[in-house]
Every structure is written in structure tokens, then in C-alpha cells.
Design an enzyme around this catalytic site. Structure first.
Site, PDB file in Angstrom:
ATOM      1  N   ASP A 183       0.802  -1.222   0.000  1.00 45.91           N
ATOM      2  CA  ASP A 183       0.000   0.000   0.000  1.00 45.91           C
ATOM      3  C   ASP A 183       0.836   1.273   0.000  1.00 45.91           C
ATOM      4  OD1 ASP A 183      -2.547  -1.085  -0.170  1.00 45.91           O
ATOM      5  OD2 ASP A 183      -2.669  -1.445   1.985  1.00 45.91           O
ATOM      6  N   ASP A 242      -6.746  -4.314  -4.681  1.00 45.03           N
ATOM      7  CA  ASP A 242      -6.400  -2.984  -4.160  1.00 45.03           C
ATOM      8  C   ASP A 242      -5.017  -2.515  -4.639  1.00 45.03           C
ATOM      9  OD1 ASP A 242      -7.926  -4.747  -2.622  1.00 45.03           O
ATOM     10  OD2 ASP A 242      -7.506  -3.759  -0.738  1.00 45.03           O
TER      11      ASP A 242
END
Ligand code: GLY
Length: 377
Positions: free
Chosen positions: A86, A147
């Protein structure tokens, strides 16, 4: 200019200013309407710093600048994270935005380092960056999350700003793995796809935060739509553009009538909503409109943002911007609560829409219009 749009932007800015004045740690998700905060920003710290930069960019307030600098600087050591898919979420809205607005070289350097740290997690045998290594314990080395697509623009930005051009191979190989495996014939995407990490052999679609393996976790659809659209914009790939359009087609068909996604598009109608999925999806649709000029994408984004503004704005005396977000229903986390990523994409989308409308109607006072270019990514 629509009153709801101006009202939503001002309500969001009020919340950003109020939270900045409280100080403390990084807002993450709420419990009982109150922010749970984290000291290191876990995977979401970039969104809070990003909200502060958006606030500073528009309001030019010294207090917001001070807070934006402080929270961005707290994230900088995380640029060296070696097990964190991330890093794009953490460094694009914070360090890159901060560098664009202040010219601070340390932010630029940290964003380049973060891009290299993300690319270094690529598994060349598998053809992907695995997800969730930072959980430890369980072996996630063959699990690839949808994601992660949203984090790849950090690497593209880095290559455009002097990083080794070979890092682009990581972007394209990971995105092609997702195209070939995560995306289904109906345009929806698996949340997770499992591979043999030794050779990339696909094993099966799966989920972690969705209803079941075959379902369509709504925030994952938003990450895929926005991720593919951003990558199409940054690389010129028609394949990524087509993939984003397929996800958008799925959303168009499955969005509830009120314009706010359920937490999973296959969940029953009485299930909790996920306003954060709505905000992220609206952002992706605006990006798609910019690439295609197809008004159906902009109209749907506007419908979704108007619905969020009408039904999901938090009360003025509470800290978050949006309510009715669902972070992780299967694990009992943040159900019908607030998330900092929902708040970030909501304000970012509202500002983008305001800029678009201002350019179409320049006599109507476009106070935020210039934001569209500078905070585009
Ligand atoms: N793991 C990213 C999300 O919860 O959306």
C-alpha cells in the site's frame, strides 16, 4: 453551480480543519463514530495527510499547512517499508502532493524511495506484487489483492521523475496478471486471486473483505475502476482503459437505486452500505470521463456524489466527513462507520467535479477549479 456540491465541499473542509486543530495521530476508521487513530499511519496515513494538503491547497491556511507538513513527515520513514503493498496509498496523496505544493525535496526523495520499495516486492516468477505481507503469520506470498492496482501509479510517477525505467515492467506485469485473473467476464473483479508463488500458476479467486469468493466486494470494484483508469491515463494503455470501462459497466448495472453501494454488490438489500466504495468509484468514474469524454461516466459520478452528500454526510458535531462506510464486514471491523479513505476520495471527487463544472460554466465562480489539474492523482 449546484448547492449540494458547494455544501458538501464546505462541510468536508470544516471537518478537515476541525480534525487538524485536534492534532493527535492518524485517523483510520471509526468505532462508535469516533476515530480510531494510529501512530505510524498503518496503510491509511497518506489519506489524512492528503486531506490536509487538499485543505491547504484550497484554503491556504497556515494551520493546515503546518498539520500537512507534520503528518507527511511522520510518514517519511515508511518509504523504506519492505513488506507493504500500500505504499502508493501512503505516498501519493501525502509526499507527492506535498512536494508539488511546497517543492520540498525530502518529500520527492521519499516518494521515489517508496516506489522502489513497492517495486522491490514484485515476484518475477509469479508476475505480481503479493498482498498483506505486513500481517505476518499466515503466508500471503501467493495472494494478490485488487487494491494493489491503485498503488501502481506511484511507480509510474517515479519512472516519469527519474527512477529506473525497468520499474515499469513491474507495473505492466502486475496489471496484466490482474487483467487475466481478477477480472471476470461480467466486468466485476475478485478481491483476491491466489497463485503459486513459485511460478505464478493461477489457483483460484478468493476474497478477504467481501461476501464470498465469487461476490463483488464494492470497494474492490472501486479500487479496480480507479486503478485501471489511472494507469490508462499515465501509461496510455487501451487495455487498462477497457478494463476500467468493464468495471464501470458492472457498477452501472448493480448500483442500488439510491446511488450508494452496498458493502458488496451481491449482498442482500438490507445489508450495510459502503459510502467509501461510493466515493472511490465516483473518483474512478471521473477519471474515466476525462479519458473518454463519455458523459455517462460523469453523470453517474455526479449521481453517486450527490447521493453521498444527501445521505452520508456526518453530523456537523462529529469528526468524520462521511458515515455509512464499511471497512471489513466479515471481520467485524468498521461496519456502518467512517473511513479516512472514504473521506479522502469524497473530497477529492467533489473538488474534481467542481472544477469540471466551473470550466464548463466559467461565469459561475470557480473557486476550486484549479485543483483539478494539481490534485489529479
Ligand atoms: N485493504 C484496503 C481496503 O480495505 O479497502
Amino acid at each position: 453551480m449546484n448547492d449540494w456540491l458547494i455544501g458538501g465541499i464546505e462541510a468536508a473542509f470544516d471537518k478537515v480543519c476541525a480534525q487538524a486543530s485536534r492534532g493527535g495521530d492518524f485517523p483510520h476508521i471509526t468505532q462508535g463514530g469516533t476515530w480510531c487513530t494510529t501512530r505510524d499511519g498503518v496503510w491509511t496515513g497518506g489519506f489524512w495527510a492528503g486531506l490536509l494538503w487538499l485543505g491547504y491547497e484550497v484554503k491556504k491556511s497556515d494551520a493546515l499547512l503546518t498539520a500537512a507538513i507534520s503528518f507527511t513527515e511522520r510518514l517519511l520513514p515508511r518509504a523504506a517499508d519492505s513488506v507493504n503493498h500500500d505504499l502508493g496509498f501512503m505516498f501519493y496523496p501525502s509526499a507527492i502532493q506535498g512536494w508539488r505544493l511546497t517543492g520540498d525535496q525530502r518529500y520527492f526523495d521519499a516518494a521515489l524511495t517508496a516506489a522502489e520499495s513497492l517495486a522491490a516486492q514484485f515476484n518475477p516468477q509469479g508476475g505480481f506484487i503479493p498482498g498483506w505481507g505486513f500481517f505476518g503469520g499466515k503466508d500471503w506470498s501467493g495472494s494478490v489483492l485488487i487494491d494493489t492496482l491503485m498503488n501502481l501509479p506511484l511507480i509510474v510517477w517515479a519512472v516519469q521523475h527519474g527512477a529506473d525505467a525497468r520499474l515499469l515492467d513491474v507495473v505492466h506485469r502486475h496489471a496484466k496478471t490482474a487483467l487475466a485473473n481478477h477480472q471476470r467476464a461480467d466486468g466485476s473483479v475478485f478481491h483476491v486471486y491466489k497463485f503459486d508463488p513459485a511460478n505464478g500458476t493461477p489457483i483460484a479467486g478468493d476474497t478477504y473483505q467481501g461476501l464470498d469468493a465469487a461476490s463483488a466486494w464494492s470497494r474492490g470494484q472501486g479500487w479496480a475502476l480507479a486503478g485501471f483508469a489511472m494507469l490508462a491515463d499515465m501509461t496510455g494503455s487501451q487495455e487498462y482503459l477497457a478494463a476500467a470501462q468493464r468495471v464501470a459497466g458492472y457498477v452501472e448495472k448493480h448500483l442500488p437505486e439510491d446511488g450508494i453501494p452496498l458493502w458488496d454488490y451481491r449482498a442482500d438489500d438490507a445489508s450495510p452500505k459502503d459510502s467509501s466504495a461510493g466515493a472511490i468509484t465516483a473518483y474512478g468514474l471521473i477519471r474515466l470521463w476525462k479519458l473518454t469524454s463519455s458523459t455517462r461516466y460523469l453523470d453517474l459520478a455526479e449521481t453517486m456524489l450527490e447521493a453521498l452528500t444527501a445521505h452520508c454526510l456526518a453530523r456537523p458535531d462529529s469528526a468524520p466527513i462521511l458515515v455509512h462506510a464499511t471497512a471489513d464486514l466479515p471481520h467485524g471491523l468498521g461496519i456502518d462507520e467512517s473511513t479516512i479513505y472514504g473521506d479522502f476520495y469524497f473530497l477529492k471527487s467533489l473538488l474534481a467535479l467542481h472544477g469540471i463544472k466551473g470550466r464548463r460554466d466559467p461565469d459561475k465562480g470557480d473557486t476550486h477549479g484549479s485543483l483539478v489539474q494539481t490534485s489529479n492523482r
